[in-house]
Scaffold this motif. Structure first.
Motif, PDB file in Angstrom:
ATOM      1  N   UNK A 107       0.858  -1.194  -0.183  1.00 47.91           N
ATOM      2  CA  UNK A 107       0.092   0.197  -0.246  1.00 47.91           C
ATOM      3  C   UNK A 107       0.876   1.104  -0.125  1.00 47.91           C
ATOM      4  N   UNK A 108       1.877   1.267   0.758  1.00 43.64           N
ATOM      5  CA  UNK A 108       3.038   2.366   0.874  1.00 43.64           C
ATOM      6  C   UNK A 108       3.719   2.489  -0.721  1.00 43.64           C
ATOM      7  N   UNK A 109       3.981   1.703  -1.152  1.00 44.99           N
ATOM      8  CA  UNK A 109       4.737   1.460  -2.665  1.00 44.99           C
ATOM      9  C   UNK A 109       3.485   2.144  -3.516  1.00 44.99           C
ATOM     10  N   UNK A 110       2.598   2.102  -3.526  1.00 44.71           N
ATOM     11  CA  UNK A 110       1.390   2.356  -4.500  1.00 44.71           C
ATOM     12  C   UNK A 110       1.165   4.043  -4.075  1.00 44.71           C
ATOM     13  N   UNK A 111       1.693   4.231  -2.961  1.00 42.57           N
ATOM     14  CA  UNK A 111       1.521   5.531  -2.856  1.00 42.57           C
ATOM     15  C   UNK A 111       2.761   6.489  -3.052  1.00 42.57           C
ATOM     16  N   UNK A 112       3.469   5.712  -3.532  1.00 44.63           N
ATOM     17  CA  UNK A 112       5.036   6.526  -4.068  1.00 44.63           C
ATOM     18  C   UNK A 112       6.158   6.319  -3.418  1.00 44.63           C
ATOM     19  N   UNK A 113       5.881   5.605  -2.345  1.00 46.62           N
ATOM     20  CA  UNK A 113       7.371   5.032  -1.564  1.00 46.62           C
ATOM     21  C   UNK A 113       8.121   4.116  -2.351  1.00 46.62           C
ATOM     22  N   UNK A 114       9.429   4.076  -2.051  1.00 44.22           N
ATOM     23  CA  UNK A 114      10.241   2.938  -2.672  1.00 44.22           C
ATOM     24  C   UNK A 114      10.956   2.361  -1.387  1.00 44.22           C
ATOM     25  N   UNK A 115      11.465   1.183  -1.748  1.00 42.79           N
ATOM     26  CA  UNK A 115      12.481   0.812  -0.714  1.00 42.79           C
ATOM     27  C   UNK A 115      13.587   1.529   0.024  1.00 42.79           C
ATOM     28  N   UNK A 116      14.059   2.618  -1.057  1.00 42.97           N
ATOM     29  CA  UNK A 116      14.998   3.480  -0.505  1.00 42.97           C
ATOM     30  C   UNK A 116      14.473   4.774   0.225  1.00 42.97           C
ATOM     31  N   UNK A 117      13.077   4.736   0.018  1.00 43.11           N
ATOM     32  CA  UNK A 117      12.561   6.199   0.578  1.00 43.11           C
ATOM     33  C   UNK A 117      12.675   6.225   2.149  1.00 43.11           C
ATOM     34  N   UNK A 118      12.983   7.301   2.544  1.00 43.41           N
ATOM     35  CA  UNK A 118      13.042   7.542   4.055  1.00 43.41           C
ATOM     36  C   UNK A 118      11.629   7.531   4.737  1.00 43.41           C
ATOM     37  N   UNK A 119      11.763   6.769   5.860  1.00 42.35           N
ATOM     38  CA  UNK A 119      10.527   6.595   6.719  1.00 42.35           C
ATOM     39  C   UNK A 119      10.841   6.846   8.256  1.00 42.35           C
ATOM     40  N   UNK A 120       9.955   7.412   8.962  1.00 43.81           N
ATOM     41  CA  UNK A 120      10.081   7.650  10.272  1.00 43.81           C
ATOM     42  C   UNK A 120       9.802   6.557  11.244  1.00 43.81           C
ATOM     43  N   UNK A 121      10.948   6.257  11.884  1.00 38.04           N
ATOM     44  CA  UNK A 121      10.778   5.117  13.140  1.00 38.04           C
ATOM     45  C   UNK A 121      11.173   5.501  14.230  1.00 38.04           C
ATOM     46  N   UNK A 122      10.282   6.289  15.048  1.00 38.19           N
ATOM     47  CA  UNK A 122      10.350   6.539  16.548  1.00 38.19           C
ATOM     48  C   UNK A 122      10.288   5.427  17.384  1.00 38.19           C
ATOM     49  N   UNK A 123      10.721   5.634  18.398  1.00 38.16           N
ATOM     50  CA  UNK A 123      10.579   4.623  19.529  1.00 38.16           C
ATOM     51  C   UNK A 123       9.349   4.467  19.930  1.00 38.16           C
ATOM     52  N   UNK A 124       8.519   5.396  19.898  1.00 38.14           N
ATOM     53  CA  UNK A 124       6.966   5.296  20.099  1.00 38.14           C
ATOM     54  C   UNK A 124       6.157   6.002  19.184  1.00 38.14           C
ATOM     55  N   UNK A 125       5.089   5.548  19.256  1.00 37.24           N
ATOM     56  CA  UNK A 125       4.047   6.617  18.340  1.00 37.24           C
ATOM     57  C   UNK A 125       2.569   6.501  19.004  1.00 37.24           C
ATOM     58  N   UNK A 126       2.046   7.658  19.126  1.00 36.71           N
ATOM     59  CA  UNK A 126       0.759   7.946  19.926  1.00 36.71           C
ATOM     60  C   UNK A 126      -0.290   8.103  18.786  1.00 36.71           C
ATOM     61  N   UNK A 127      -1.542   7.345  18.774  1.00 36.59           N
ATOM     62  CA  UNK A 127      -2.508   7.506  17.886  1.00 36.59           C
ATOM     63  C   UNK A 127      -3.723   7.681  18.815  1.00 36.59           C
ATOM     64  N   UNK A 128      -4.334   8.703  18.654  1.00 39.94           N
ATOM     65  CA  UNK A 128      -5.187   9.174  19.763  1.00 39.94           C
ATOM     66  C   UNK A 128      -4.709   8.952  21.205  1.00 39.94           C
ATOM     67  N   UNK A 129      -5.509   7.635  21.925  1.00 40.31           N
ATOM     68  CA  UNK A 129      -5.175   7.579  23.325  1.00 40.31           C
ATOM     69  C   UNK A 129      -4.330   6.440  23.355  1.00 40.31           C
ATOM     70  N   UNK A 130      -3.676   5.708  22.209  1.00 35.83           N
ATOM     71  CA  UNK A 130      -3.216   4.569  22.374  1.00 35.83           C
ATOM     72  C   UNK A 130      -1.648   4.804  21.910  1.00 35.83           C
ATOM     73  N   UNK A 131      -0.508   4.279  22.430  1.00 37.76           N
ATOM     74  CA  UNK A 131       0.682   4.490  22.209  1.00 37.76           C
ATOM     75  C   UNK A 131       1.280   3.262  21.661  1.00 37.76           C
ATOM     76  N   UNK A 132       2.104   3.027  20.444  1.00 41.32           N
ATOM     77  CA  UNK A 132       2.556   2.061  19.813  1.00 41.32           C
ATOM     78  C   UNK A 132       4.076   2.050  20.072  1.00 41.32           C
ATOM     79  N   UNK A 133       4.655   0.924  20.404  1.00 33.33           N
ATOM     80  CA  UNK A 133       6.199   0.942  20.555  1.00 33.33           C
ATOM     81  C   UNK A 133       6.690  -0.210  19.869  1.00 33.33           C
ATOM     82  N   UNK A 134       8.194  -0.523  19.559  1.00 35.52           N
ATOM     83  CA  UNK A 134       8.687  -1.366  18.765  1.00 35.52           C
ATOM     84  C   UNK A 134       9.180  -2.697  19.797  1.00 35.52           C
ATOM     85  N   UNK A 135       9.195  -3.789  19.370  1.00 31.87           N
ATOM     86  CA  UNK A 135       9.354  -4.907  20.138  1.00 31.87           C
ATOM     87  C   UNK A 135      10.838  -4.564  21.207  1.00 31.87           C
TER      88      UNK A 135
END
Length: 631
Positions: free
Chosen positions: A407-435
């Motif tokens: 889905x990201x590739x179809x929106x213009x991303x490529x394997x070399x494209x930069x993406x943001x990988x923070x330690x945590x991500x808050x979406x509304x009231x929930x916080x996502x983290x990495x393993x």
């Protein structure tokens, strides 16, 4: 009212004529559709008889002789009919002379494919101001007498085989051996001891088998177990009365071989019999699960069905009246057909061996990249016979990032494209983290390839992808759409709701669920470069309704999955698989969460999914199963 029930009965007019005059100059009385002027119609008596026959109870009818005798006769006639009775309706009524009436009865039996129908005649006499049934066995069938009865027999057609991809039978009729105790060959005082010794020899529940033996009659043969020839104890003859009897059974290479997929056969359930509209009886052998049930009509064929007129049993000392046995109804057996499936016998056997010592539910699915056929679909013994391997519904965890990446590739991303990988991500009231083991060097602004191969949750949960775009990408990889693939298969659900659920779905959590088969399809789609809907039964492949993968999309996805094997979380698969994606998924109650482990991968020939319901991680728990399978 003399014609109260004429709406229920078919009345026909009979031609009236006279026989030649006799010596006394009187003519012979003839039948008529109308009763004599001084008698009521016999409609009510006929209606009562029809109702009684349909209830299988004639003991309350008004009869010339004792109704209890009629009931005893009725019971004897149907003793050998396996509880198969006709549906009875009334035909024409005619009147004979001053006090006689006859009714035509239409008999319709639910036998064979087309049923069995005929007519018989019931006679009535008007005695003491009422119509009374003159019970005769011929009411049930014109050929029956007081010395004969009917007997139903059914012999199943030889069941069709299920063949593997090389055309060799996986499942077919083979010999099986019943081992039991013949009580007539043992002194009564030794029944209990012999039964116990046989139970020990067969390694079955001793107490229940002894009770079963003692509960049966003095000449009974009581089966303890059914085994293959190789499992017959060599010292079986040491047990007095022990007997081995060969029977035919539908068997696979082993008792456990692909049972969740192939299914089982047995007696039909009451529901199956009812839904069959008379084509099934308790004497049939049918598919009860898996492919055996789905393709039962093809595999079962048409049985030989017979109803014979035979002599009744007589008490000791009585002389039986001679009866010429004859067949009243017969449906000839027809040859059943086989089906061919895509399973590779050797690979399926090895997959089951790999999972044999696995605790809890685990599964391996292998798909042929060249034709999309399922080469193996195995699950651990702890999973039982339910087809979790093809129909289980589990959160796919990070393996679903393959769909999010598309889905990201179809929106213009490529394997070399930069993406943001923070330690945590808050979406509304929930916080996502990495393993917990995610490398700190791969956080922040990183190439999409890096985020993929190390499986950054925050980068994919925060991807600018809508629910519609995520669903479309999944569909192009063979999942998220409900296909009838010709076998019990679940291709997953991709239907995120609110923003938190959408973010969770992008990393294979939330409302996204998949089966091991479905995730193998994702790997097969990338490996083959086209949307793959796995097939199992020859001629029963489903066609994708999704937008196809483009060559550019295939190349980019392969780059991401190859990086995962080369230097990411699937390095254990180096030299075995070309591309892969690991995954973990949390599930269970808050405070008692468990983790499922996934790994999907492909090489030049096959795609594979490895799943362990309770494991550590994809790289440490699921990947080793793939290594064992292909080493």
């Amino acid at each position: 009212m003399r014609r109260l029930l004429t709406v229920l009965l078919v009345t026909t007019l009979c031609l009236v004529g006279c026989a030649p005059d006799g010596d006394d100059g009187e003519s012979t009385p003839t039948s008529t559709a109308q009763p004599p002027a001084d008698l009521p119609a016999a409609d009510d008596a006929v209606t009562s008889l029809v109702a009684a026959l349909n209830e299988h109870d004639v003991s309350e009818l008004t009869t010339v002789n004792a109704a209890s005798d009629a009931q005893a006769d009725f019971t004897t006639i149907f003793t050998g009919m396996d509880e198969i009775y006709p549906s009875v309706t009334a035909g024409a009524i005619t009147y004979d002379g001053a006090d006689g009436a006859s009714a035509t009865l239409n008999m319709d039996y639910p036998l064979g494919l087309n049923g069995w129908s005929y007519t018989s005649t019931a006679s009535f006499r008007y005695v003491t101001d009422t119509w009374r049934l003159d019970w005769q066995p011929s009411i049930i069938h014109p050929d029956l007498t007081s010395a004969s009865r009917m007997r139903h027999t059914q012999t199943a057609a030889k069941r069709g085989a299920i063949n593997d991809r090389d055309g060799n039978a996986i499942v077919e009729e083979r010999s099986l051996y019943e081992i039991g105790l013949d009580k007539s060959k043992v002194e009564e005082a030794e029944w209990e001891t012999a039964a116990g010794d046989l139970a020990d020899l067969l390694d079955i529940d001793k107490k229940s088998y002894v009770e079963k033996v003692l509960a049966n009659g003095p000449k009974a043969y009581v089966v303890g177990a059914k085994v293959r020839q190789s499992a017959i104890p060599t010292n079986i003859s040491d047990v007095p009365g022990a007997m081995v009897r060969e029977v035919r059974a539908v068997l696979g290479p082993s008792d456990s071989f692909a049972v969740p997929i192939l299914g089982a056969v047995g007696a039909p359930s009451a529901e199956q019999i009812e839904e069959s509209a008379g084509t099934l009886t308790s004497a049939d052998i049918v598919g009860t699960s898996g492919l055996q049930a789905r393709y039962d009509e093809t595999l079962r064929g048409v049985p030989l069905v017979k109803v014979d007129l035979v002599a009744r049993k007589v008490a000791a000392g009585e002389t039986a009246e001679p009866v010429e046995e004859k067949t009243l109804f017969q449906q000839d057996a027809s040859v059943s057909s086989s089906i061919s499936i895509s399973l590779d016998r050797n690979l399926q056997t090895k997959a089951e061996k790999v999972l044999k010592s696995q605790k809890g539910t685990a599964a391996l699915v292998v798909i042929d990249l060249h034709d999309g056929g399922v080469l193996a679909a195995a699950q651990s013994e702890a999973a039982g016979t339910y087809p979790y391997v093809t129909y289980g519904k589990y959160a796919p965890g990070s393996t679903f990032k393959v769909a999010t990446s598309l889905a990201m590739l179809r929106k213009g991303k490529e394997p070399s494209s930069t993406v943001n990988c923070p330690n945590s991500l808050k979406v509304n009231t929930y916080t996502f983290g990495n393993y917990s083991g995610y490398p700190s060097s791969a956080t922040g602004k990183v190439p999409m390839e890096t985020a993929f191969k190390y499986s950054c949750n925050t980068a994919f949960a925060g991807a600018n992808v809508s629910a519609k775009q995520l669903h479309a990408a999944a569909a192009s990889l063979g999942v998220g759409v409900d296909y009838d693939a010709g076998f019990t298969a679940y291709f997953g659900t991709v239907d995120p709701g609110n923003k938190i659920d959408l973010a969770a779905s992008k990393i294979g959590q939330g409302q996204v669920t998949m089966s091991p088969l479905g995730m193998a399809a994702v790997a097969a789609s990338v490996g083959s470069g086209q949307t793959t809907i796995p097939w199992l039964v020859e001629g029963e492949a489903a066609k994708s309704t999704a937008a196809p993968l483009s060559s550019t999309e295939t190349k980019q996805l392969r780059q991401l999955m190859k990086a995962t094997v080369d230097s990411g979380t699937a390095t254990k698969l180096q030299g075995i698989m070309t591309g892969a994606k690991s995954g973990t998924a949390q599930w269970g109650k808050t405070g008692d969460l468990k983790t499922s482990a996934w790994m999907i991968a492909y090489n030049d020939d096959v795609a594979v999914a490895s799943f362990v319901e309770v494991g550590d991680s994809g790289g440490t728990t699921a990947a080793p199963l793939i290594v064992k399978l292909f080493s």
